[in-house]
Design a protein around this motif. Structure first.
Motif, mmCIF file in Angstrom:
data_model
loop_
_atom_site.group_PDB
_atom_site.id
_atom_site.type_symbol
_atom_site.label_atom_id
_atom_site.label_comp_id
_atom_site.label_asym_id
_atom_site.label_seq_id
_atom_site.Cartn_x
_atom_site.Cartn_y
_atom_site.Cartn_z
ATOM 1 N N SER A 246 3.390 11.371 -8.293
ATOM 2 C CA SER A 246 4.774 10.935 -8.513
ATOM 3 C C SER A 246 5.176 9.889 -7.494
ATOM 4 C CB SER A 246 5.715 12.140 -8.415
ATOM 5 O OG SER A 246 7.060 11.732 -8.533
ATOM 6 N N GLY A 247 5.782 8.813 -7.986
ATOM 7 C CA GLY A 247 6.263 7.769 -7.100
ATOM 8 C C GLY A 247 5.205 6.796 -6.628
ATOM 9 N N VAL A 248 3.951 6.947 -7.090
ATOM 10 C CA VAL A 248 2.849 6.068 -6.682
ATOM 11 C C VAL A 248 2.367 5.303 -7.906
ATOM 12 C CG1 VAL A 248 0.505 5.966 -5.743
ATOM 13 C CG2 VAL A 248 2.154 7.600 -4.809
ATOM 14 N N SER A 249 1.988 4.049 -7.711
ATOM 15 C CA SER A 249 1.486 3.235 -8.809
ATOM 16 C C SER A 249 0.117 2.665 -8.478
ATOM 17 C CB SER A 249 2.462 2.089 -9.114
ATOM 18 O OG SER A 249 2.577 1.226 -7.996
ATOM 19 N N GLY B 182 -9.200 -5.579 3.537
ATOM 20 C CA GLY B 182 -9.094 -4.859 4.805
ATOM 21 C C GLY B 182 -7.973 -3.844 4.778
ATOM 22 N N PRO B 183 -7.722 -3.152 5.890
ATOM 23 C CA PRO B 183 -6.673 -2.129 5.940
ATOM 24 C C PRO B 183 -5.284 -2.745 5.933
ATOM 25 C CG PRO B 183 -7.622 -2.463 8.121
ATOM 26 C CD PRO B 183 -8.449 -3.270 7.168
ATOM 27 N N ALA B 184 -4.283 -1.887 5.658
ATOM 28 C CA ALA B 184 -2.899 -2.338 5.672
ATOM 29 C C ALA B 184 -2.504 -2.734 7.092
ATOM 30 C CB ALA B 184 -1.979 -1.232 5.155
ATOM 31 N N GLY B 185 -2.041 -3.970 7.240
ATOM 32 C CA GLY B 185 -1.646 -4.435 8.567
ATOM 33 C C GLY B 185 -0.351 -5.197 8.565
ATOM 34 N N GLY B 186 0.268 -5.333 7.381
ATOM 35 C CA GLY B 186 1.524 -6.059 7.282
ATOM 36 C C GLY B 186 2.712 -5.163 7.575
ATOM 37 N N PRO B 187 3.910 -5.699 7.453
ATOM 38 C CA PRO B 187 5.108 -4.905 7.719
ATOM 39 C C PRO B 187 5.355 -3.878 6.622
ATOM 40 C CG PRO B 187 5.719 -7.035 6.830
ATOM 41 C CD PRO B 187 4.223 -7.085 7.033
ATOM 42 N N ASP C 158 0.835 -1.186 0.000
ATOM 43 C CA ASP C 158 0.000 0.000 0.000
ATOM 44 C C ASP C 158 0.879 1.248 0.000
ATOM 45 O OD1 ASP C 158 -2.436 1.639 0.493
ATOM 46 O OD2 ASP C 158 -1.474 1.953 2.445
ATOM 47 N N ALA C 159 0.724 2.127 -1.006
ATOM 48 C CA ALA C 159 1.594 3.295 -1.141
ATOM 49 C C ALA C 159 1.397 4.296 -0.012
ATOM 50 C CB ALA C 159 1.344 3.975 -2.490
ATOM 51 N N ARG D 204 -5.921 0.941 -6.461
ATOM 52 C CA ARG D 204 -5.222 2.218 -6.552
ATOM 53 C C ARG D 204 -4.156 2.328 -5.455
ATOM 54 N NH1 ARG D 204 -7.097 5.454 -10.311
ATOM 55 N NH2 ARG D 204 -9.269 5.324 -11.010
ATOM 56 N N GLY D 205 -3.079 3.052 -5.773
ATOM 57 C CA GLY D 205 -2.031 3.287 -4.790
ATOM 58 C C GLY D 205 -1.410 2.002 -4.292
ATOM 59 N N ALA D 206 -1.106 1.090 -5.218
ATOM 60 C CA ALA D 206 -0.636 -0.236 -4.817
ATOM 61 C C ALA D 206 0.448 -0.729 -5.761
ATOM 62 C CB ALA D 206 -1.802 -1.227 -4.795
ATOM 63 N N SER D 207 1.239 -1.674 -5.280
ATOM 64 C CA SER D 207 2.273 -2.326 -6.081
ATOM 65 C C SER D 207 2.538 -3.697 -5.469
ATOM 66 C CB SER D 207 3.565 -1.489 -6.125
ATOM 67 O OG SER D 207 4.070 -1.287 -4.812
ATOM 68 N N SER D 208 3.432 -4.464 -6.076
ATOM 69 C CA SER D 208 3.813 -5.801 -5.579
ATOM 70 C C SER D 208 2.603 -6.691 -5.309
ATOM 71 C CB SER D 208 4.661 -5.680 -4.308
ATOM 72 O OG SER D 208 5.880 -5.022 -4.547
ATOM 73 N N PRO D 209 1.779 -6.972 -6.317
ATOM 74 C CA PRO D 209 0.592 -7.804 -6.080
ATOM 75 C C PRO D 209 0.947 -9.267 -5.835
ATOM 76 C CG PRO D 209 0.869 -7.420 -8.424
ATOM 77 C CD PRO D 209 1.911 -6.581 -7.734
ATOM 78 N N VAL D 210 0.169 -9.887 -4.970
ATOM 79 C CA VAL D 210 0.310 -11.321 -4.685
ATOM 80 C C VAL D 210 -1.090 -11.899 -4.537
ATOM 81 C CG1 VAL D 210 1.065 -13.064 -3.029
ATOM 82 C CG2 VAL D 210 2.546 -11.124 -3.541
ATOM 83 N N GLY D 211 -1.374 -12.968 -5.254
ATOM 84 C CA GLY D 211 -2.658 -13.662 -5.095
ATOM 85 C C GLY D 211 -2.474 -14.908 -4.228
ATOM 86 N N ILE D 212 -3.081 -14.919 -3.052
ATOM 87 C CA ILE D 212 -3.011 -16.092 -2.171
ATOM 88 C C ILE D 212 -4.240 -16.958 -2.436
ATOM 89 C CG2 ILE D 212 -2.990 -16.882 0.226
ATOM 90 C CD1 ILE D 212 -0.418 -15.486 -0.620
ATOM 91 N N PRO D 213 -4.035 -18.179 -2.948
ATOM 92 C CA PRO D 213 -5.182 -19.026 -3.291
ATOM 93 C C PRO D 213 -5.863 -19.609 -2.059
ATOM 94 C CG PRO D 213 -3.129 -20.233 -3.614
ATOM 95 C CD PRO D 213 -2.739 -18.832 -3.240
ATOM 96 N N ALA D 214 -7.104 -19.999 -2.241
ATOM 97 C CA ALA D 214 -7.805 -20.694 -1.166
ATOM 98 C C ALA D 214 -7.195 -22.086 -0.980
ATOM 99 C CB ALA D 214 -9.295 -20.802 -1.501
#
Length: 319
Positions: free
Chosen positions: A284-287, A59-64, A48-49, A305-315
């Protein structure tokens, strides 16, 4: 080195500016993951940028806090730019509950991160000089970590390389954008030398790598191992040099995808039919994250919006 990096950034208009600023700003603060934030819930995860943290779409950003992120299997990889000069990157390996299990510090600016489907092999690329593949004179450093043995390949450049069928030696060899096969042995990557880029197939057990095709950058292997999404250089314009393509490994035939904008990212397979990737946003600097069908049909669709490094976690599979 800092002068070279800043000069490259000005020429490019800052495609990776947020990473550079993260590494040079003072008061760098690392935010740990919330106790309740894990990879156990299937769905879309990304950086999350606004917060600089790993977030889940539901949900909201809660990772490192991370500058580059990827996850698969039982592990996640987070690349963080450290403050000061020369530029340094901290590569942190987490379990599914974002408990850090190993940290490696390497030179350069965070650029690419990948975890194999099993979660046992991890790779990262940093820029040592320059900050984009569109600028001549850049230098990269790519590492591979095997969690099964704990062995770290500090630089993939040490693997013997065969180019066009002949053993190859050159001081300008650079690797980036590793993508692992399901056997946790073979990998694909880009190698650059002599002003050309190649798709490389590597074999860790045999300790060898060989080129397969020219003009392939940032490969991303499909879940079934039959296709590679990549960015192909189609223009000499440094502002828009690439386009997303798909390569069939059986016959090495390629076709363009429906995304016609220049993509400077290593696309991610969300499933066997859909690719996700980042494109610069208005700030600038946001993707923002976009998706496109892998068969060349359809049209790009905004994912987040305002995101990068996507990861899809499968069920998880049914019991």
């Amino acid at each position: 080195m800092a002068v070279l990096v800043v000069a490259a950034l000005v020429l490019l208009g800052g495609s990776l500016g947020y990473v550079l600023r993260a590494g040079q700003r003072g008061g760098h603060r690392v935010v740990a993951a919330d106790a309740s934030f894990t990879l156990d819930e299937p769905g879309l995860y990304y950086r999350d940028a606004a917060s600089g943290r790993v977030a889940r779409a539901s949900g909201p950003a809660g990772g490192p806090s991370c500058d580059r992120f990827h996850a698969a299997g039982e592990h996640a990889l987070c690349l963080r730019a450290l403050p000061g000069t020369p530029a340094r990157t901290e590569a942190v390996v987490y379990d599914r509950h974002f408990r850090a299990i190993r940290t490696v510090t390497v030179p350069g600016i965070p650029n690419r991160a990948r975890v194999s489907a099993s979660g046992q092999l991890l790779s990262w690329t940093t820029f040592a000089v320059g900050d984009s593949y569109a600028v001549s004179g850049f230098s990269t450093r790519t590492s591979i970590l095997d969690l099964r043995t704990g062995y770290l390949v500090k630089s993939v450049e040490t693997i013997p390389l065969t180019v066009d069928g002949a053993r190859y030696h050159a001081p300008d060899v650079n690797y980036w954008g590793v993508s692992f096969a399901a056997d946790d042995n073979r990998f694909y990557a880009t190698v650059s030398t002599g002003g050309r880029t190649h798709l490389v197939e590597g074999d860790l057990a045999a300790w060898s790598a060989r080129t397969l095709r020219e003009n392939v950058e940032c490969p991303s292997l499909s879940p079934d191992g039959s296709r590679i999404a990549f960015k192909k250089k189609v223009s000499a314009d440094p502002a828009a040099p690439w386009r997303l393509y798909l390569l069939d490994l059986a016959d090495l035939r390629e076709h363009p995808l429906a995304e016609t904008r220049s993509v400077d990212d290593q696309a991610v397979w969300l499933d066997g039919a859909t690719l996700a990737y980042a494109l610069p946003a208005g700030t600038s600097g946001v993707s923002d994250l976009w998706t496109v069908p892998a068969d060349g049909s359809g049209a790009p669709v905004l994912l987040a919006r305002g995101a990068s490094s996507p990861v899809g976690i499968p069920a998880p599979p049914p019991p």
